[in-house]
Design an enzyme around this catalytic site. Structure first.
Site, PDB file in Angstrom:
ATOM      1  N   TYR A  62     -14.572   5.043  10.653  1.00  0.00           N
ATOM      2  CA  TYR A  62     -14.793   3.379  10.735  1.00  0.00           C
ATOM      3  C   TYR A  62     -15.507   2.164  11.479  1.00  0.00           C
ATOM      4  CZ  TYR A  62     -10.913   3.350   8.597  1.00  0.00           C
ATOM      5  OH  TYR A  62      -9.133   3.695   7.432  1.00  0.00           O
ATOM      6  N   ASN A  98      -8.546  -6.796   2.504  1.00  0.00           N
ATOM      7  CA  ASN A  98      -9.997  -5.623   2.790  1.00  0.00           C
ATOM      8  C   ASN A  98     -10.196  -6.458   3.907  1.00  0.00           C
ATOM      9  OD1 ASN A  98     -10.864  -6.242   0.532  1.00  0.00           O
ATOM     10  ND2 ASN A  98     -12.711  -8.104   0.364  1.00  0.00           N
ATOM     11  N   VAL A  99     -10.777  -5.522   5.591  1.00  0.00           N
ATOM     12  CA  VAL A  99     -10.551  -5.465   6.887  1.00  0.00           C
ATOM     13  C   VAL A  99     -12.126  -6.392   7.009  1.00  0.00           C
ATOM     14  CG1 VAL A  99      -8.922  -3.769   6.781  1.00  0.00           C
ATOM     15  CG2 VAL A  99     -11.938  -3.061   6.581  1.00  0.00           C
ATOM     16  N   HIS A 114      -3.950  -5.489   5.508  1.00  0.00           N
ATOM     17  CA  HIS A 114      -4.818  -3.948   5.802  1.00  0.00           C
ATOM     18  C   HIS A 114      -5.213  -4.678   7.084  1.00  0.00           C
ATOM     19  CE1 HIS A 114      -4.395  -3.007   1.200  1.00  0.00           C
ATOM     20  NE2 HIS A 114      -3.011  -3.251   1.923  1.00  0.00           N
ATOM     21  N   CYS A 142      -9.031   1.694  26.432  1.00  0.00           N
ATOM     22  CA  CYS A 142      -8.374   0.369  26.998  1.00  0.00           C
ATOM     23  C   CYS A 142      -8.712   0.187  29.013  1.00  0.00           C
ATOM     24  CB  CYS A 142      -6.718   0.068  26.504  1.00  0.00           C
ATOM     25  SG  CYS A 142      -5.744  -1.329  27.197  1.00  0.00           S
ATOM     26  N   THR A 180      -9.515  -6.474  -7.160  1.00  0.00           N
ATOM     27  CA  THR A 180      -8.738  -5.397  -6.759  1.00  0.00           C
ATOM     28  C   THR A 180      -7.885  -4.579  -7.615  1.00  0.00           C
ATOM     29  OG1 THR A 180      -6.843  -5.058  -5.386  1.00  0.00           O
ATOM     30  CG2 THR A 180      -6.963  -6.953  -7.023  1.00  0.00           C
TER      31      THR A 180
HETATM   32  C1  BV8 Z   1       3.375   1.100   3.717  1.00  0.00           C
HETATM   33  C2  BV8 Z   1      -7.446   1.160   5.527  1.00  0.00           C
HETATM   34  C3  BV8 Z   1       5.395   1.469   3.776  1.00  0.00           C
HETATM   35  C4  BV8 Z   1      -8.326   0.114   5.764  1.00  0.00           C
HETATM   36  C5  BV8 Z   1      -6.089   1.117   3.220  1.00  0.00           C
HETATM   37  C6  BV8 Z   1       3.627   5.844  -4.223  1.00  0.00           C
HETATM   38  C7  BV8 Z   1       3.543   4.625  -5.035  1.00  0.00           C
HETATM   39  C8  BV8 Z   1       3.698   3.466  -4.934  1.00  0.00           C
HETATM   40  C9  BV8 Z   1       3.058   3.458  -3.220  1.00  0.00           C
HETATM   41  C10 BV8 Z   1       3.233   4.852  -2.549  1.00  0.00           C
HETATM   42  C11 BV8 Z   1       3.167   5.809  -3.467  1.00  0.00           C
HETATM   43  N1  BV8 Z   1       2.259   6.631  -1.985  1.00  0.00           N
HETATM   44  C12 BV8 Z   1       2.036   6.111  -0.839  1.00  0.00           C
HETATM   45  C13 BV8 Z   1       2.781   4.727  -1.639  1.00  0.00           C
HETATM   46  C14 BV8 Z   1       2.379   3.525  -0.443  1.00  0.00           C
HETATM   47  C15 BV8 Z   1       0.600   3.049  -0.301  1.00  0.00           C
HETATM   48  C16 BV8 Z   1       0.117   3.456  -1.864  1.00  0.00           C
HETATM   49  O1  BV8 Z   1      -0.017   2.291  -1.884  1.00  0.00           O
HETATM   50  N2  BV8 Z   1      -0.387   4.126  -2.095  1.00  0.00           N
HETATM   51  C17 BV8 Z   1      -1.724   4.338  -3.429  1.00  0.00           C
HETATM   52  C18 BV8 Z   1      -2.917   4.985  -2.856  1.00  0.00           C
HETATM   53  C19 BV8 Z   1      -0.622   4.280  -4.485  1.00  0.00           C
HETATM   54  N3  BV8 Z   1       0.987   2.364   0.061  1.00  0.00           N
HETATM   55  C20 BV8 Z   1       1.002   2.103   2.075  1.00  0.00           C
HETATM   56  O2  BV8 Z   1       1.044   3.525   2.858  1.00  0.00           O
HETATM   57  C21 BV8 Z   1       1.347   0.954   2.931  1.00  0.00           C
HETATM   58  N4  BV8 Z   1       2.343   1.240   3.353  1.00  0.00           N
HETATM   59  O3  BV8 Z   1       3.659   1.646   1.753  1.00  0.00           O
HETATM   60  O4  BV8 Z   1       3.819   1.187   4.250  1.00  0.00           O
HETATM   61  C22 BV8 Z   1       6.148   1.156   5.068  1.00  0.00           C
HETATM   62  C23 BV8 Z   1       7.473   0.420   4.968  1.00  0.00           C
HETATM   63  C24 BV8 Z   1       8.196   0.079   6.870  1.00  0.00           C
HETATM   64  C25 BV8 Z   1       7.413   1.109   7.792  1.00  0.00           C
HETATM   65  C26 BV8 Z   1       6.027   1.625   7.562  1.00  0.00           C
HETATM   66  C27 BV8 Z   1       5.738   2.168   6.274  1.00  0.00           C
HETATM   67  C28 BV8 Z   1      -0.281   0.923   3.669  1.00  0.00           C
HETATM   68  C29 BV8 Z   1      -1.651   0.603   2.349  1.00  0.00           C
HETATM   69  C30 BV8 Z   1      -3.200   0.065   3.599  1.00  0.00           C
HETATM   70  C31 BV8 Z   1      -3.648   1.302   3.409  1.00  0.00           C
HETATM   71  N5  BV8 Z   1      -4.614   0.966   4.099  1.00  0.00           N
HETATM   72  N6  BV8 Z   1      -6.999   1.159   3.438  1.00  0.00           N
HETATM   73  C32 BV8 Z   1      -9.037   0.456   5.156  1.00  0.00           C
HETATM   74  O5  BV8 Z   1      -9.512   2.147   5.624  1.00  0.00           O
HETATM   75  O6  BV8 Z   1      -9.956  -0.232   5.077  1.00  0.00           O
HETATM   76  S1  BV8 Z   1      -5.655   0.805   1.628  1.00  0.00           S
HETATM   77  C33 BV8 Z   1      -7.351   0.381   1.064  1.00  0.00           C
HETATM   78  O7  BV8 Z   1      -7.089  -0.056  -0.554  1.00  0.00           O
HETATM   79  C34 BV8 Z   1      -7.964  -1.256   1.453  1.00  0.00           C
HETATM   80  O8  BV8 Z   1      -7.326  -1.638   2.454  1.00  0.00           O
HETATM   81  C35 BV8 Z   1      -8.544  -2.118   0.128  1.00  0.00           C
HETATM   82  O9  BV8 Z   1      -8.505  -3.344   0.406  1.00  0.00           O
HETATM   83  C36 BV8 Z   1      -7.324  -0.832  -0.717  1.00  0.00           C
HETATM   84  C37 BV8 Z   1      -7.079  -1.903  -2.021  1.00  0.00           C
HETATM   85  O10 BV8 Z   1      -8.393  -1.086  -2.774  1.00  0.00           O
HETATM   86  P1  BV8 Z   1      -8.664  -2.103  -3.735  1.00  0.00           P
HETATM   87  O11 BV8 Z   1      -9.131  -3.913  -2.696  1.00  0.00           O
HETATM   88  O12 BV8 Z   1      -8.380  -2.666  -5.139  1.00  0.00           O
HETATM   89  O13 BV8 Z   1     -10.311  -1.698  -3.373  1.00  0.00           O
HETATM   90  P2  BV8 Z   1     -10.634  -0.485  -5.333  1.00  0.00           P
HETATM   91  O14 BV8 Z   1     -11.945   0.059  -4.630  1.00  0.00           O
HETATM   92  O15 BV8 Z   1      -9.752  -0.154  -5.403  1.00  0.00           O
HETATM   93  O16 BV8 Z   1     -11.044  -1.379  -6.077  1.00  0.00           O
HETATM   94  C38 BV8 Z   1     -12.400  -2.272  -6.464  1.00  0.00           C
HETATM   95  C39 BV8 Z   1     -12.759  -3.543  -7.708  1.00  0.00           C
HETATM   96  O17 BV8 Z   1     -12.741  -4.906  -7.776  1.00  0.00           O
HETATM   97  C40 BV8 Z   1     -12.410  -2.898  -8.830  1.00  0.00           C
HETATM   98  O18 BV8 Z   1     -11.092  -3.335  -9.873  1.00  0.00           O
HETATM   99  C41 BV8 Z   1     -13.304  -3.205  -9.370  1.00  0.00           C
HETATM  100  O19 BV8 Z   1     -13.860  -3.737 -11.174  1.00  0.00           O
HETATM  101  C42 BV8 Z   1     -13.696  -4.865  -8.653  1.00  0.00           C
HETATM  102  N7  BV8 Z   1     -15.156  -5.143  -8.048  1.00  0.00           N
HETATM  103  C43 BV8 Z   1     -16.195  -4.053  -7.997  1.00  0.00           C
HETATM  104  N8  BV8 Z   1     -16.870  -4.978  -8.215  1.00  0.00           N
HETATM  105  C44 BV8 Z   1     -16.624  -6.614  -8.285  1.00  0.00           C
HETATM  106  C45 BV8 Z   1     -15.355  -6.468  -8.238  1.00  0.00           C
HETATM  107  N9  BV8 Z   1     -14.498  -7.407  -8.677  1.00  0.00           N
HETATM  108  C46 BV8 Z   1     -14.687  -8.216  -8.505  1.00  0.00           C
HETATM  109  N10 BV8 Z   1     -16.039  -8.581  -7.976  1.00  0.00           N
HETATM  110  C47 BV8 Z   1     -17.419  -7.938  -8.193  1.00  0.00           C
HETATM  111  N11 BV8 Z   1     -18.941  -8.006  -7.904  1.00  0.00           N
HETATM  112 ZN    ZN Z   2      -3.750  -0.446  26.784  1.00  0.00          ZN
END
Ligand code: BV8
Ligand code: ZN
Length: 243
Positions: A62, A98-99, A114, A142, A180
């Site tokens: 990070y 995004n972060v 996120h 902290c 996304t």
């Molecule tokens: C939760 C951390 C429950 C920060 C991130 C099975 C099925 C369904 C769901 C799940 C499953 N198993 C597990 C899950 C849940 C899981 C999940 O979704 N897993 C996925 C992999 C299947 N989700 C979670 O765990 C979430 N929490 O569900 O909690 C819960 C409830 C109660 C109590 C406790 C728990 C948490 C999800 C957050 C995870 N953290 N990041 C960091 O390091 O950044 S996610 C990570 O992916 C980033 O944050 C990012 O934002 C996010 C999504 O990615 P995208 O933004 O889509 O980026 P990507 O590269 O994939 O795509 C980019 C796109 O841009 C492409 O399409 C490309 O074509 C396009 N592009 C490129 N250039 C351009 C463009 N577009 C426009 N213009 C351009 N120039």
């Molecule tokens: Zn503290």
């Protein structure tokens, strides 16, 4: 001929941005070839287990992300969203996966579901605070003596402000997702929550995994499309493409 830019202000709009909106600012996306995670297992660097197993690796991952984001500047996509927000006020809700802080740098307030790179939080007193230090190696403590962690939502952790986001989704009449891949939940299911009741547009060069739910897809880079889509100038996005 009416353009989307002419009618958009009659709608209640929800914009969801992903890593693609920051791509033209030089911040790598996650799942592309040169993606951030191409050479690491996501679970190893963005999960509580990864943090428990190797906090030093995660902290450095990070810090590297902070360093990249510190040198990044908003691109025309961020400014187009900020301009629309300025025009529409509370009729526009901006939610980002995004972060980085590029929406804020461009003048827009975005809900960071996120977490945020430039915030840290204490594992003991739970205090969340603005932190733009690089602390490149050592994991800081902290004032209460607790260990800090990135204020980031990892896989398996609850996303932030979900109730507020759901309320905005349920009120919107136009949903626009930008840059996304539509893979990560719960963000990936926002469009299906509104489909059938609201217009849904996707903006990005590739079809997202949830493309079935979009009324329209505008292929292209966000930095090119959004200024045209939201701008006032007469550009090739006739409102009819919503009919
Ligand atoms: C939760 C951390 C429950 C920060 C991130 C099975 C099925 C369904 C769901 C799940 C499953 N198993 C597990 C899950 C849940 C899981 C999940 O979704 N897993 C996925 C992999 C299947 N989700 C979670 O765990 C979430 N929490 O569900 O909690 C819960 C409830 C109660 C109590 C406790 C728990 C948490 C999800 C957050 C995870 N953290 N990041 C960091 O390091 O950044 S996610 C990570 O992916 C980033 O944050 C990012 O934002 C996010 C999504 O990615 P995208 O933004 O889509 O980026 P990507 O590269 O994939 O795509 C980019 C796109 O841009 C492409 O399409 C490309 O074509 C396009 N592009 C490129 N250039 C351009 C463009 N577009 C426009 N213009 C351009 N120039
Ligand atoms: Zn503290």
């Amino acid at each position: 001929m009416k353009h989307i830019a002419d009618i958009i202000e009659n709608h209640r709009v929800f914009i969801l941005t992903g890593a693609g909106v920051s791509a033209e600012s030089g911040i790598p996306t996650f799942r592309g070839f040169s993606g951030l995670w191409c050479n690491q297992r996501i679970e190893d660097v963005a999960s509580p287990e990864g943090w428990r197993k190797n906090p030093q690796l995660i902290w450095e991952f990070y810090s590297m992300r902070r360093k990249t984001a510190l040198s990044a500047k908003p691109n025309p996509a961020h400014f187009a969203i900020a301009g629309l927000l300025h025009r529409m006020g509370d009729r526009l809700f901006v939610c980002t996966q995004n972060v980085d802080d590029l929406h804020e740098q461009a003048g827009a307030h975005a809900v960071h579901m996120h977490g945020e790179l430039f915030k840290s939080r204490c594992e003991k007193c739970r205090r969340v605070f603005e932190d733009r230090e690089l602390h490149e190696y050592e994991i800081p403590l902290c004032d209460c003596g607790g260990r800090l962690r990135p204020h980031i939502v990892w896989f398996g952790e609850k996303t932030l402000e979900l109730d507020k986001i759901h309320r905005a989704l349920d009120q919107c009449t136009l949903f626009i997702a930008v840059g996304t891949s539509g893979i990560v939940e719960p963000a990936a299911s926002f469009v299906s929550r509104v489909a059938g009741r609201a217009w849904t547009i996707y903006v990005g060069p590739d079809d997202p995994a949830n493309d079935y739910y979009f009324t329209r897809k505008i292929a292209g880079k966000a930095g090119k499309v959004l200024p045209a889509l939201f701008g006032r100038s007469r550009l090739p996005f006739p409102a009819s493409c919503l009919e």
